[in-house]
Design an enzyme around this catalytic site. Sequence first.
Site, PDB file in Angstrom:
ATOM      1  CB  VAL A  98      -9.462   4.273   1.261  1.00 49.88           C
ATOM      2  CG1 VAL A  98     -10.568   4.965   2.031  1.00 49.88           C
ATOM      3  CG2 VAL A  98      -8.739   3.279   2.143  1.00 49.88           C
TER       4      VAL A  98
ATOM      5  NE  ARG B 215      -7.789   2.014 -10.231  1.00 50.97           N
ATOM      6  CZ  ARG B 215      -7.575   3.166 -10.816  1.00 50.97           C
ATOM      7  NH1 ARG B 215      -6.635   3.284 -11.671  1.00 50.97           N
ATOM      8  NH2 ARG B 215      -8.327   4.213 -10.555  1.00 50.97           N
TER       9      ARG B 215
ATOM     10  CB  SER C 106     -15.960  -2.952   1.567  1.00 56.56           C
ATOM     11  OG  SER C 106     -16.071  -1.905   2.505  1.00 56.56           O
ATOM     12  CG  PHE C 107     -13.305  -7.955  -1.926  1.00 56.87           C
ATOM     13  CD1 PHE C 107     -13.574  -7.249  -3.090  1.00 56.87           C
ATOM     14  CD2 PHE C 107     -12.900  -9.274  -2.034  1.00 56.87           C
ATOM     15  CE1 PHE C 107     -13.452  -7.849  -4.337  1.00 56.87           C
ATOM     16  CE2 PHE C 107     -12.769  -9.885  -3.276  1.00 56.87           C
ATOM     17  CZ  PHE C 107     -13.043  -9.165  -4.426  1.00 56.87           C
ATOM     18  CD  GLU C 108     -12.959  -9.373   3.075  1.00 56.20           C
ATOM     19  OE1 GLU C 108     -11.963  -9.696   2.414  1.00 56.20           O
ATOM     20  OE2 GLU C 108     -13.164  -8.205   3.463  1.00 56.20           O
TER      21      GLU C 108
ATOM     22  CB  SER D 253     -24.879  -0.233  -0.366  1.00 53.90           C
ATOM     23  OG  SER D 253     -23.514   0.103  -0.330  1.00 53.90           O
TER      24      SER D 253
END
Length: 187
Positions: free
Chosen positions: A104, A110, A78-80, A135
């Site tokens: 997760v 975190r 998800s960070f990408e 989203s």
Amino acid sequence: MNQMLQEAEVSELKNSPETPDRPVVPTHPRFTKPQRIAFVQASWHREVVEECRIAFLGEIEARGIARAQVDLFEVPGSFEIPLHAQLLAKTRRYTAIVAAGLVVDGGIYRHEFVADTVIKALMDVQLRTEVPVFSAVLTPQQFHESAVHVEFFRKHFVIKGVEVAEACASTLHSLERLRGQVAAGIV
């Protein structure tokens, strides 16, 4: 007497299990211009997140956007997603971008930080580019790799896929009307 028999037969047919009631298929407004959507999916927990994509594709098609008009992209996590969303929005090829992922606990970040960062970045992308970004990046409080949790979240992502398709289609219709009004000088 013959008419009474015919009426009884018709009544029987109506109540017969062989003629099930068909659900009413909802009608959705049509788009005046072609729509193209980018769907960006995190591959982390793919077996869960793909349920969102599958449900999204079914619902968006029911709302008048053909499956062929949705381009699928997969990123590691998800960070990408935000960087991909930004680059896709800048192409001006897409009328909307949808993000799906499951954040997760684990790793060096975190999960609340990652989820918050992703959501803020996606909002920033849509405000900067004027391409709506939706989203379905979820952050459960508790997620365990157990079969029960995986199955629960798979079902939950089906619901989220339908919801994000509804939001996407409704927003695209609203923006289409608003942009038409702006172009006509009404707003």
